[in-house]
Scaffold this active site. Structure first.
Site, PDB file in Angstrom:
ATOM      1  N   ALA A 256       0.851  -1.181   0.000  1.00 17.88           N
ATOM      2  CA  ALA A 256       0.000   0.000   0.000  1.00 17.88           C
ATOM      3  C   ALA A 256       0.889   1.234   0.000  1.00 17.88           C
ATOM      4  O   ALA A 256       2.030   1.193   0.470  1.00 17.88           O
ATOM      5  CB  ALA A 256      -0.898  -0.010   1.229  1.00 17.88           C
TER       6      ALA A 256
ATOM      7  N   GLU B 248      -0.352  -9.437  -0.846  1.00 18.73           N
ATOM      8  CA  GLU B 248      -1.780  -9.750  -0.714  1.00 18.73           C
ATOM      9  C   GLU B 248      -2.475  -9.744  -2.072  1.00 18.73           C
ATOM     10  O   GLU B 248      -3.335 -10.576  -2.344  1.00 18.73           O
ATOM     11  CB  GLU B 248      -2.451  -8.738   0.232  1.00 18.73           C
ATOM     12  CG  GLU B 248      -1.985  -8.904   1.674  1.00 18.73           C
ATOM     13  CD  GLU B 248      -2.490  -7.805   2.593  1.00 18.73           C
ATOM     14  OE1 GLU B 248      -2.305  -6.615   2.247  1.00 18.73           O
ATOM     15  OE2 GLU B 248      -3.050  -8.112   3.646  1.00 18.73           O
TER      16      GLU B 248
HETATM   17  N1  DAK Z   1       4.545   3.190  -0.499  1.00 14.07           N
HETATM   18  C1  DAK Z   1       4.928   4.363  -1.046  1.00 14.07           C
HETATM   19  N2  DAK Z   1       6.102   4.542  -1.728  1.00 14.07           N
HETATM   20  C2  DAK Z   1       6.901   3.463  -1.850  1.00 14.07           C
HETATM   21  C3  DAK Z   1       6.561   2.198  -1.296  1.00 14.07           C
HETATM   22  C4  DAK Z   1       5.305   2.089  -0.598  1.00 14.07           C
HETATM   23  N3  DAK Z   1       4.874   0.943  -0.101  1.00 14.07           N
HETATM   24  N4  DAK Z   1       7.566   1.346  -1.579  1.00 14.07           N
HETATM   25  C5  DAK Z   1       8.476   2.042  -2.276  1.00 14.07           C
HETATM   26  N5  DAK Z   1       8.101   3.319  -2.436  1.00 14.07           N
HETATM   27  C6  DAK Z   1       8.804   4.394  -3.143  1.00 14.07           C
HETATM   28  C7  DAK Z   1       9.953   4.932  -2.320  1.00 14.07           C
HETATM   29  O1  DAK Z   1       9.508   5.876  -1.387  1.00 14.07           O
HETATM   30  C8  DAK Z   1      10.830   5.531  -3.404  1.00 14.07           C
HETATM   31  O2  DAK Z   1      10.282   6.755  -3.790  1.00 14.07           O
HETATM   32  P1  DAK Z   1      11.254   8.053  -4.033  1.00 14.07           P
HETATM   33  O3  DAK Z   1      12.011   8.207  -2.778  1.00 14.07           O
HETATM   34  O4  DAK Z   1      12.108   7.638  -5.212  1.00 14.07           O
HETATM   35  O5  DAK Z   1      10.315   9.154  -4.338  1.00 14.07           O
HETATM   36  C9  DAK Z   1      10.645   4.582  -4.576  1.00 14.07           C
HETATM   37  O6  DAK Z   1       9.405   3.871  -4.313  1.00 14.07           O
HETATM   38  C10 DAK Z   1      11.762   3.556  -4.694  1.00 14.07           C
HETATM   39  O7  DAK Z   1      11.876   2.905  -3.428  1.00 14.07           O
HETATM   40  P2  DAK Z   1      13.265   2.783  -2.649  1.00 14.07           P
HETATM   41  O8  DAK Z   1      14.162   3.915  -2.968  1.00 14.07           O
HETATM   42  O9  DAK Z   1      12.937   2.528  -1.222  1.00 14.07           O
HETATM   43  O10 DAK Z   1      13.866   1.471  -3.336  1.00 14.07           O
HETATM   44  P3  DAK Z   1      14.854   0.411  -2.686  1.00 14.07           P
HETATM   45  O11 DAK Z   1      15.245  -0.479  -3.804  1.00 14.07           O
HETATM   46  O12 DAK Z   1      15.923   1.083  -1.900  1.00 14.07           O
HETATM   47  O13 DAK Z   1      13.957  -0.418  -1.636  1.00 14.07           O
HETATM   48  C11 DAK Z   1      11.984  -1.620  -0.936  1.00 14.07           C
HETATM   49  C12 DAK Z   1      12.908  -1.192  -2.113  1.00 14.07           C
HETATM   50  C13 DAK Z   1      10.789  -2.340  -1.511  1.00 14.07           C
HETATM   51  C14 DAK Z   1      12.746  -2.561  -0.003  1.00 14.07           C
HETATM   52  C15 DAK Z   1      11.553  -0.346  -0.145  1.00 14.07           C
HETATM   53  O14 DAK Z   1      11.039   0.590  -1.079  1.00 14.07           O
HETATM   54  C16 DAK Z   1      10.509  -0.620   0.878  1.00 14.07           C
HETATM   55  O15 DAK Z   1      10.772  -1.161   1.971  1.00 14.07           O
HETATM   56  N6  DAK Z   1       9.233  -0.258   0.594  1.00 14.07           N
HETATM   57  C17 DAK Z   1       8.130  -0.348   1.529  1.00 14.07           C
HETATM   58  C18 DAK Z   1       7.664  -1.773   1.635  1.00 14.07           C
HETATM   59  C19 DAK Z   1       6.555  -1.913   2.679  1.00 14.07           C
HETATM   60  O16 DAK Z   1       6.698  -1.597   3.836  1.00 14.07           O
HETATM   61  N7  DAK Z   1       5.377  -2.368   2.210  1.00 14.07           N
HETATM   62  C20 DAK Z   1       4.220  -2.539   3.068  1.00 14.07           C
HETATM   63  C21 DAK Z   1       3.431  -1.244   3.110  1.00 14.07           C
HETATM   64  S1  DAK Z   1       2.030  -1.344   4.227  1.00 14.07           S
HETATM   65  C22 DAK Z   1      -5.610  -2.174   3.879  1.00 14.07           C
HETATM   66  C23 DAK Z   1      -5.158  -3.259   3.173  1.00 14.07           C
HETATM   67  C24 DAK Z   1      -3.812  -3.429   2.961  1.00 14.07           C
HETATM   68  C25 DAK Z   1      -2.906  -2.518   3.450  1.00 14.07           C
HETATM   69  C26 DAK Z   1      -3.362  -1.418   4.147  1.00 14.07           C
HETATM   70  C27 DAK Z   1      -4.722  -1.239   4.377  1.00 14.07           C
HETATM   71  N8  DAK Z   1      -7.006  -2.014   4.102  1.00 14.07           N
HETATM   72  C28 DAK Z   1      -7.946  -2.988   3.540  1.00 14.07           C
HETATM   73  C29 DAK Z   1      -7.517  -0.927   4.857  1.00 14.07           C
HETATM   74  C30 DAK Z   1      -1.501  -2.750   3.190  1.00 14.07           C
HETATM   75  C31 DAK Z   1      -0.486  -2.131   3.848  1.00 14.07           C
HETATM   76  C32 DAK Z   1       0.870  -2.177   3.329  1.00 14.07           C
HETATM   77  O17 DAK Z   1       1.155  -2.752   2.294  1.00 14.07           O
END
Ligand code: DAK
Length: 261
Positions: free
Chosen positions: A69, A115
């Site tokens: 997300a 998911e």
């Molecule tokens: N959200 C927003 N931006 C993201 C992102 C994300 N999940 N993942 C990556 N980006 C963006 C980064 O901010 C970066 O943007 P800029 O800085 O260039 O503007 C760009 O994508 C490239 O990412 P990185 O520079 O971080 O790239 P790396 O290769 O260094 O790292 C990475 C890749 C995948 C390890 C890292 O980006 C990372 O850890 N990303 C976050 C992964 C994460 O935590 N995902 C879970 C998010 S929480 C719901 C249902 C479901 C959900 C919520 C509610 N309901 C039904 C209500 C789900 C929640 C989630 O998924």
């Protein structure tokens, strides 16, 4: 049908009967903002009413299927706003799509991205793919089936490890856990998924839909109930023209021509 490239998702028709729905926010690793989720729900709802599409391939980009997300969009939400978004309705539209969905996963499939892949019926992963539920690391937990679909796919102990540590698993481990149907070279992911979708598109459509419905409805039902559901669906297929065609073609040693009737 094609939609403009600037769209958050792009739809392609690479083969007869096959649609590819591609997430198209590569700069943010296909983070799932509300616009993407609404677009996905809209496309899957529309395709459910389009019998010319018999299988869907859900794809991302080279570096990411989807990294979850959109954290930037979500970080300041209050509980009421989160509730009022009713994102579950959007996910439900994908889950309710009646024909097979194949996730073609390259790169990251994290959080909501994992998911989303688990909403598919078949997952083809590239060797470099990574699957994970890292929500815990940003203070939340999965909210679109990550605790439940993962549990059912890989069992309690593997699921708990992924959910509680947030640590992703590589494609090989995901394959051995039962989270992935097939692992291929990264650059063969989409061709493999499309070829599989084409194979499925050539199968008798009512039988295809019934298999999907019975597997999904039966998995959480008591075994006797699930077996009855299977038996009834199988018997029902004897009312289809495609059953007559399939068996006649076998006996006559020719290729069947299915009509979805
Ligand atoms: N959200 C927003 N931006 C993201 C992102 C994300 N999940 N993942 C990556 N980006 C963006 C980064 O901010 C970066 O943007 P800029 O800085 O260039 O503007 C760009 O994508 C490239 O990412 P990185 O520079 O971080 O790239 P790396 O290769 O260094 O790292 C990475 C890749 C995948 C390890 C890292 O980006 C990372 O850890 N990303 C976050 C992964 C994460 O935590 N995902 C879970 C998010 S929480 C719901 C249902 C479901 C959900 C919520 C509610 N309901 C039904 C209500 C789900 C929640 C989630 O998924």
């Amino acid at each position: 049908m094609s939609v403009p490239d600037k769209s958050v998702i792009v739809e392609e028709r690479p083969e007869e009967g096959v649609a590819v729905i591609r997430l198209n926010r590569p700069d943010v690793l296909n983070a799932l903002n509300m616009e993407v989720r609404r677009a996905l729900a809209e496309r899957f709802t529309a395709l459910a009413d389009d019998p010319s599409v018999k299988a869907v391939v859900l794809a991302g980009s080279e570096k990411a299927f989807a990294a979850g997300a959109d954290i930037a969009e979500m970080k300041d939400l209050g509980v009421v706003e989160q509730y009022q978004r009713h994102a579950e309705r959007l996910w439900r539209a994908i889950a309710a799509y009646p024909r097979p969905v194949i996730a073609a996963v390259r790169g990251y499939a994290l959080g909501g991205g994992c998911e989303l892949a688990m909403h598919a019926d078949i997952i083809i992963a590239g060797q470099g793919a990574q699957f994970g539920q890292p929500e815990i690391r940003v203070g939340i937990m999965p909210g679109a089936g990550g605790t439940q679909r993962l549990l059912r796919a890989v069992g309690k102990y593997k699921a708990m490890k992924m959910l509680l540590t947030g640590k992703p698993v590589g494609a090989e481990e995901a394959l051995s856990m039962g989270l992935v149907s097939e692992m291929v070279e990264d650059d063969a992911v989409e061709t493999t998924a499309i070829a599989m979708a084409k194979t499925i598109a050539g199968m008798p459509p009512i039988a295809v839909e019934q298999i999907k419905e019975v597997v999904l409805a039966g998995q959480d039902a008591p075994l006797d109930t699930a077996l009855a559901l299977e038996r009834k669906a199988m018997q029902m297929l004897f009312a289809s023209a495609d059953q007559k065609e399939g068996m006649a073609a076998f006996v006559e040693k020719r290729r069947p021509a299915y009509k979805g009737e």
